[in-house]
Design a protein around this motif. Structure first.
Motif, mmCIF file in Angstrom:
data_model
loop_
_atom_site.group_PDB
_atom_site.id
_atom_site.type_symbol
_atom_site.label_atom_id
_atom_site.label_comp_id
_atom_site.label_asym_id
_atom_site.label_seq_id
_atom_site.Cartn_x
_atom_site.Cartn_y
_atom_site.Cartn_z
ATOM 1 N N ASP A 140 -45.144 -27.324 -63.372
ATOM 2 C CA ASP A 140 -45.552 -27.555 -64.752
ATOM 3 C C ASP A 140 -46.163 -26.250 -65.237
ATOM 4 O O ASP A 140 -47.053 -25.704 -64.569
ATOM 5 N N ALA A 141 -45.670 -25.724 -66.352
ATOM 6 C CA ALA A 141 -46.129 -24.410 -66.787
ATOM 7 C C ALA A 141 -46.352 -24.358 -68.292
ATOM 8 O O ALA A 141 -45.683 -25.049 -69.059
ATOM 9 N N HIS A 142 -47.310 -23.542 -68.672
ATOM 10 C CA HIS A 142 -47.522 -23.187 -70.075
ATOM 11 C C HIS A 142 -48.278 -21.862 -70.110
ATOM 12 O O HIS A 142 -48.963 -21.494 -69.172
ATOM 13 N N HIS A 143 -48.076 -21.136 -71.188
ATOM 14 C CA HIS A 143 -48.688 -19.827 -71.383
ATOM 15 C C HIS A 143 -48.484 -18.961 -70.139
ATOM 16 O O HIS A 143 -47.374 -18.714 -69.741
ATOM 17 N N HIS A 144 -49.548 -18.547 -69.505
ATOM 18 C CA HIS A 144 -49.452 -17.693 -68.310
ATOM 19 C C HIS A 144 -49.856 -18.443 -67.038
ATOM 20 O O HIS A 144 -50.247 -17.830 -66.045
ATOM 21 N N LEU A 145 -49.739 -19.775 -67.078
ATOM 22 C CA LEU A 145 -50.173 -20.614 -65.964
ATOM 23 C C LEU A 145 -49.054 -21.531 -65.481
ATOM 24 O O LEU A 145 -48.222 -21.968 -66.268
ATOM 25 N N ALA A 146 -49.084 -21.838 -64.197
ATOM 26 C CA ALA A 146 -48.180 -22.842 -63.638
ATOM 27 C C ALA A 146 -48.927 -23.583 -62.534
ATOM 28 O O ALA A 146 -49.795 -23.014 -61.865
ATOM 29 N N ARG A 147 -48.582 -24.856 -62.383
ATOM 30 C CA ARG A 147 -49.160 -25.647 -61.299
ATOM 31 C C ARG A 147 -48.037 -26.404 -60.618
ATOM 32 O O ARG A 147 -47.041 -26.786 -61.243
ATOM 33 N N PHE A 148 -48.210 -26.618 -59.314
ATOM 34 C CA PHE A 148 -47.173 -27.307 -58.557
ATOM 35 C C PHE A 148 -47.748 -27.800 -57.237
ATOM 36 O O PHE A 148 -48.724 -27.261 -56.715
ATOM 37 N N GLN A 149 -47.122 -28.832 -56.725
ATOM 38 C CA GLN A 149 -47.474 -29.363 -55.423
ATOM 39 C C GLN A 149 -46.506 -28.801 -54.393
ATOM 40 O O GLN A 149 -45.358 -28.476 -54.714
ATOM 41 N N TRP A 150 -46.951 -28.671 -53.157
ATOM 42 C CA TRP A 150 -46.086 -28.237 -52.060
ATOM 43 C C TRP A 150 -46.332 -29.128 -50.857
ATOM 44 O O TRP A 150 -47.390 -29.749 -50.737
ATOM 45 N N TYR A 151 -45.321 -29.190 -50.005
ATOM 46 C CA TYR A 151 -45.399 -29.935 -48.756
ATOM 47 C C TYR A 151 -45.225 -28.963 -47.599
ATOM 48 O O TYR A 151 -44.497 -27.975 -47.715
ATOM 49 N N LEU A 152 -45.846 -29.287 -46.475
ATOM 50 C CA LEU A 152 -45.626 -28.569 -45.231
ATOM 51 C C LEU A 152 -45.240 -29.585 -44.170
ATOM 52 O O LEU A 152 -45.957 -30.570 -43.965
ATOM 53 N N GLY A 153 -44.100 -29.370 -43.535
ATOM 54 C CA GLY A 153 -43.676 -30.289 -42.492
ATOM 55 C C GLY A 153 -42.270 -30.005 -42.023
ATOM 56 O O GLY A 153 -41.740 -28.913 -42.219
ATOM 57 N N THR A 154 -41.697 -31.013 -41.429
ATOM 58 C CA THR A 154 -40.312 -30.960 -40.974
ATOM 59 C C THR A 154 -39.459 -31.631 -42.033
ATOM 60 O O THR A 154 -39.792 -32.738 -42.472
ATOM 61 N N PRO A 155 -38.379 -30.984 -42.470
ATOM 62 C CA PRO A 155 -37.533 -31.590 -43.505
ATOM 63 C C PRO A 155 -37.126 -33.021 -43.144
ATOM 64 O O PRO A 155 -36.745 -33.304 -42.014
ATOM 65 N N GLY A 156 -37.263 -33.930 -44.112
ATOM 66 C CA GLY A 156 -36.897 -35.328 -43.925
ATOM 67 C C GLY A 156 -37.994 -36.196 -43.336
ATOM 68 O O GLY A 156 -37.849 -37.416 -43.268
ATOM 69 N N ALA A 157 -39.090 -35.586 -42.907
ATOM 70 C CA ALA A 157 -40.205 -36.343 -42.325
ATOM 71 C C ALA A 157 -41.405 -36.311 -43.274
ATOM 72 O O ALA A 157 -41.457 -35.516 -44.210
ATOM 73 N N GLU A 158 -42.356 -37.174 -43.004
ATOM 74 C CA GLU A 158 -43.614 -37.198 -43.771
ATOM 75 C C GLU A 158 -44.306 -35.839 -43.628
ATOM 76 O O GLU A 158 -44.432 -35.315 -42.527
ATOM 77 N N PRO A 159 -44.738 -35.218 -44.744
ATOM 78 C CA PRO A 159 -45.420 -33.921 -44.646
ATOM 79 C C PRO A 159 -46.713 -34.033 -43.831
ATOM 80 O O PRO A 159 -47.436 -35.021 -43.947
ATOM 81 N N VAL A 160 -46.999 -33.008 -43.032
ATOM 82 C CA VAL A 160 -48.258 -32.984 -42.286
ATOM 83 C C VAL A 160 -49.381 -32.411 -43.146
ATOM 84 O O VAL A 160 -50.553 -32.634 -42.868
ATOM 85 N N ALA A 161 -49.004 -31.649 -44.174
ATOM 86 C CA ALA A 161 -49.985 -31.105 -45.117
ATOM 87 C C ALA A 161 -49.376 -31.134 -46.513
ATOM 88 O O ALA A 161 -48.165 -30.978 -46.679
ATOM 89 N N ILE A 162 -50.243 -31.359 -47.491
ATOM 90 C CA ILE A 162 -49.845 -31.353 -48.895
ATOM 91 C C ILE A 162 -50.878 -30.539 -49.654
ATOM 92 O O ILE A 162 -52.087 -30.687 -49.441
ATOM 93 N N GLY A 163 -50.403 -29.674 -50.515
ATOM 94 C CA GLY A 163 -51.306 -28.861 -51.305
ATOM 95 C C GLY A 163 -50.880 -28.806 -52.760
ATOM 96 O O GLY A 163 -49.795 -29.267 -53.136
ATOM 97 N N PHE A 164 -51.749 -28.230 -53.546
ATOM 98 C CA PHE A 164 -51.547 -28.116 -54.985
ATOM 99 C C PHE A 164 -52.025 -26.733 -55.381
ATOM 100 O O PHE A 164 -53.176 -26.379 -55.098
ATOM 101 N N ASP A 165 -51.162 -25.926 -55.955
ATOM 102 C CA ASP A 165 -51.532 -24.570 -56.349
ATOM 103 C C ASP A 165 -51.440 -24.396 -57.857
ATOM 104 O O ASP A 165 -50.554 -24.954 -58.509
ATOM 105 N N VAL A 166 -52.360 -23.630 -58.382
ATOM 106 C CA VAL A 166 -52.323 -23.176 -59.767
ATOM 107 C C VAL A 166 -52.188 -21.665 -59.704
ATOM 108 O O VAL A 166 -52.963 -20.992 -59.009
ATOM 109 N N VAL A 167 -51.179 -21.133 -60.388
ATOM 110 C CA VAL A 167 -50.958 -19.689 -60.361
ATOM 111 C C VAL A 167 -51.078 -19.112 -61.766
ATOM 112 O O VAL A 167 -50.717 -19.755 -62.746
#
Length: 119
Positions: free
Chosen positions: A73-100
């Motif tokens: 999701d982005a506007h002006h000079h900002l964007a935010r997004f969620q990311w997953y860390l894990g093995t493809p197709g499996a439940e993520p072991v970590a979930i994060g949210f970054d604003v750039v």
């Protein structure tokens, strides 16, 4: 929006690139020279700091990959997004949210949040 999605996909690629030379080239493509990265586990600045931080995360979470579950999701000079860390197709072991913060088509600042950590 397409440019932001492509940049965020490159950002995720930085976290997944285990070849040090290729990762360093991606860092230079994705981040401004004096970019900052801050999350609950650390704060670094510049290409060297970001590269070393990513390398440390890769050592800790070897064999796992980062993915982008939805469009940023982005506007002006900002964007935010969620990311997953894990093995493809499996439940993520970590979930994060970054604003750039974006500057001249690159990431100038990352503000990271961790929503789920490995237990």
């Amino acid at each position: 929006m397409t440019d932001v999605r492509a940049l965020v996909e490159q950002y995720i690629a930085v976290w997944n690139e285990s070849d040090a030379g290729k990762r360093r080239a991606l860092v230079a493509d994705v981040f401004t020279a004096d970019a900052g990265y801050t999350d609950p586990l650390g704060a670094v600045r510049g290409h060297d700091g970001i590269d070393q931080f990513v390398a440390g995360a890769q050592q800790q979470f070897g064999g796992l990959t980062f993915s982008l579950p939805a469009d940023p999701d982005a506007h002006h000079h900002l964007a935010r997004f969620q990311w997953y860390l894990g093995t493809p197709g499996a439940e993520p072991v970590a979930i994060g949210f970054d604003v750039v913060e974006l500057e001249d088509g690159k990431i100038a600042e990352v503000h990271g949040f961790l929503d789920k950590l490995p237990g």
